[in-house]
Design a protein around this motif. Sequence first.
Motif, PDB file in Angstrom:
ATOM      1  N   ARG A 193       3.970  34.865  31.039  1.00 25.42           N
ATOM      2  CA  ARG A 193       2.948  35.561  31.830  1.00 25.42           C
ATOM      3  C   ARG A 193       3.434  36.956  32.217  1.00 25.42           C
ATOM      4  NH1 ARG A 193      -1.359  32.861  34.177  1.00 25.42           N
ATOM      5  NH2 ARG A 193      -0.822  31.436  32.514  1.00 25.42           N
ATOM      6  N   ALA A 194       4.725  37.096  32.518  1.00 20.96           N
ATOM      7  CA  ALA A 194       5.264  38.414  32.854  1.00 20.96           C
ATOM      8  C   ALA A 194       5.197  39.349  31.647  1.00 20.96           C
ATOM      9  CB  ALA A 194       6.699  38.281  33.346  1.00 20.96           C
ATOM     10  N   ARG A 195       5.412  38.807  30.450  1.00 22.42           N
ATOM     11  CA  ARG A 195       5.295  39.633  29.242  1.00 22.42           C
ATOM     12  C   ARG A 195       3.845  40.057  29.007  1.00 22.42           C
ATOM     13  NH1 ARG A 195       9.184  35.692  26.246  1.00 22.42           N
ATOM     14  NH2 ARG A 195      11.178  36.659  26.707  1.00 22.42           N
ATOM     15  N   GLN A 196       2.896  39.183  29.329  1.00 26.25           N
ATOM     16  CA  GLN A 196       1.485  39.566  29.229  1.00 26.25           C
ATOM     17  C   GLN A 196       1.192  40.734  30.152  1.00 26.25           C
ATOM     18  OE1 GLN A 196      -0.813  36.109  30.166  1.00 26.25           O
ATOM     19  NE2 GLN A 196      -0.442  35.120  28.196  1.00 26.25           N
ATOM     20  N   LEU A 197       1.693  40.636  31.377  1.00 24.27           N
ATOM     21  CA  LEU A 197       1.498  41.714  32.337  1.00 24.27           C
ATOM     22  C   LEU A 197       2.165  42.994  31.849  1.00 24.27           C
ATOM     23  CD1 LEU A 197       0.632  42.839  35.110  1.00 24.27           C
ATOM     24  CD2 LEU A 197       2.790  41.958  35.999  1.00 24.27           C
ATOM     25  N   LEU A 213       0.246  46.476  31.233  1.00 24.83           N
ATOM     26  CA  LEU A 213       0.629  47.683  31.974  1.00 24.83           C
ATOM     27  C   LEU A 213       1.041  48.812  31.028  1.00 24.83           C
ATOM     28  CD1 LEU A 213       2.674  46.167  34.932  1.00 24.83           C
ATOM     29  CD2 LEU A 213       0.515  47.411  35.098  1.00 24.83           C
ATOM     30  N   ARG A 214       1.801  48.492  30.002  1.00 17.81           N
ATOM     31  CA  ARG A 214       2.267  49.539  29.086  1.00 17.81           C
ATOM     32  C   ARG A 214       1.127  50.131  28.267  1.00 17.81           C
ATOM     33  NH1 ARG A 214       7.165  48.190  25.770  1.00 17.81           N
ATOM     34  NH2 ARG A 214       7.495  50.422  25.880  1.00 17.81           N
ATOM     35  N   ARG A 215       0.116  49.297  27.949  1.00 20.15           N
ATOM     36  CA  ARG A 215      -1.028  49.810  27.193  1.00 20.15           C
ATOM     37  C   ARG A 215      -1.955  50.655  28.042  1.00 20.15           C
ATOM     38  NH1 ARG A 215      -0.937  44.649  25.222  1.00 20.15           N
ATOM     39  NH2 ARG A 215      -2.529  43.995  26.696  1.00 20.15           N
ATOM     40  N   SER A 216      -2.280  50.156  29.239  1.00 25.39           N
ATOM     41  CA  SER A 216      -3.324  50.820  30.024  1.00 25.39           C
ATOM     42  C   SER A 216      -2.801  51.753  31.108  1.00 25.39           C
ATOM     43  CB  SER A 216      -4.253  49.778  30.644  1.00 25.39           C
ATOM     44  OG  SER A 216      -3.520  48.837  31.387  1.00 25.39           O
ATOM     45  N   HIS A 217      -1.558  51.596  31.549  1.00 17.12           N
ATOM     46  CA  HIS A 217      -1.026  52.428  32.638  1.00 17.12           C
ATOM     47  C   HIS A 217       0.405  52.858  32.347  1.00 17.12           C
ATOM     48  CE1 HIS A 217      -4.466  51.157  35.022  1.00 17.12           C
ATOM     49  NE2 HIS A 217      -4.164  49.903  34.761  1.00 17.12           N
ATOM     50  N   PRO A 218       0.637  53.658  31.322  1.00 18.32           N
ATOM     51  CA  PRO A 218       2.014  54.096  31.077  1.00 18.32           C
ATOM     52  C   PRO A 218       2.489  55.009  32.207  1.00 18.32           C
ATOM     53  CG  PRO A 218       0.493  55.239  29.622  1.00 18.32           C
ATOM     54  CD  PRO A 218      -0.313  54.238  30.389  1.00 18.32           C
ATOM     55  N   GLY A 219       3.692  54.788  32.643  1.00 16.07           N
ATOM     56  CA  GLY A 219       4.233  55.613  33.719  1.00 16.07           C
ATOM     57  C   GLY A 219       5.574  55.098  34.180  1.00 16.07           C
ATOM     58  N   THR A 220       6.076  55.682  35.243  1.00 21.17           N
ATOM     59  CA  THR A 220       7.427  55.362  35.686  1.00 21.17           C
ATOM     60  C   THR A 220       7.543  53.947  36.234  1.00 21.17           C
ATOM     61  OG1 THR A 220       6.958  56.347  37.829  1.00 21.17           O
ATOM     62  CG2 THR A 220       7.983  57.753  36.168  1.00 21.17           C
ATOM     63  N   ALA A 221       6.578  53.506  37.040  1.00 14.52           N
ATOM     64  CA  ALA A 221       6.638  52.152  37.597  1.00 14.52           C
ATOM     65  C   ALA A 221       6.525  51.115  36.488  1.00 14.52           C
ATOM     66  CB  ALA A 221       5.536  51.944  38.631  1.00 14.52           C
ATOM     67  N   THR A 222       5.677  51.393  35.525  1.00 16.57           N
ATOM     68  CA  THR A 222       5.493  50.479  34.400  1.00 16.57           C
ATOM     69  C   THR A 222       6.758  50.424  33.541  1.00 16.57           C
ATOM     70  OG1 THR A 222       3.147  50.993  34.380  1.00 16.57           O
ATOM     71  CG2 THR A 222       4.036  50.019  32.400  1.00 16.57           C
ATOM     72  N   ALA A 280       9.797  51.075  34.530  1.00 18.47           N
ATOM     73  CA  ALA A 280      10.840  50.411  35.314  1.00 18.47           C
ATOM     74  C   ALA A 280      10.661  48.888  35.275  1.00 18.47           C
ATOM     75  CB  ALA A 280      10.810  50.908  36.756  1.00 18.47           C
ATOM     76  N   PHE A 281       9.406  48.422  35.377  1.00 20.44           N
ATOM     77  CA  PHE A 281       9.146  46.984  35.303  1.00 20.44           C
ATOM     78  C   PHE A 281       9.511  46.454  33.915  1.00 20.44           C
ATOM     79  CE2 PHE A 281       6.260  43.420  34.363  1.00 20.44           C
ATOM     80  CZ  PHE A 281       6.724  42.532  35.310  1.00 20.44           C
ATOM     81  N   HIS A 282       9.219  47.216  32.888  1.00 15.68           N
ATOM     82  CA  HIS A 282       9.560  46.804  31.524  1.00 15.68           C
ATOM     83  C   HIS A 282      11.071  46.630  31.383  1.00 15.68           C
ATOM     84  CE1 HIS A 282       9.362  46.486  27.185  1.00 15.68           C
ATOM     85  NE2 HIS A 282      10.250  47.459  27.085  1.00 15.68           N
ATOM     86  N   GLU A 283      11.836  47.554  31.926  1.00 15.71           N
ATOM     87  CA  GLU A 283      13.301  47.455  31.842  1.00 15.71           C
ATOM     88  C   GLU A 283      13.816  46.269  32.653  1.00 15.71           C
ATOM     89  OE1 GLU A 283      15.330  49.030  29.816  1.00 15.71           O
ATOM     90  OE2 GLU A 283      13.530  49.954  28.999  1.00 15.71           O
TER      91      GLU A 283
END
Length: 145
Positions: free
Chosen positions: A117-121, A125-134, A136-139
């Motif tokens: 589920r976290a990978r879905q999120l 997030l990476r597709r629709s809201h690329p940015g620093t918070a996204t 950081a969450f990916h890392e």
Amino acid sequence: MGTLALPLRVPDDRWGSGVRERRHACPAARPVGHRRDRRPRRSHRWLGQHAKARDTALAAATAYAALPDPQAAPTRLAISRLDAALAHAALGEPDTAVATARTALPAGRPPHAVLRRARQLDGQLRRSHPGTATDAFHEELRTLV
């Protein structure tokens, strides 16, 4: 050579088949842990009703967090919080989605269902809201795996 006769039924005390009865002995645990309660979160999200999905997921997370220790369901609590984060992301609130997701991810290695589920999120997030918070969450998610 003789044949080995195996019992058709395993005795109750050997495999702990009474676990289900003990787990749902608390009246508060039965409605929350029942399969029907997980469907509205997913259905609302699939139908594009993201505000309802968020509200339902937050209500489920509140109910799971309120359960006493023997009936606690940490995986379901984490998935409910991640469902709320998915709804926040769909509503255009990526910072709230990341903050909610961080409360869902436990210390150490989370269960597979939570990681999925976290990978879905993360993908949403990476597709629709690329940015620093996204990013950081990916890392953070990559370090968990």
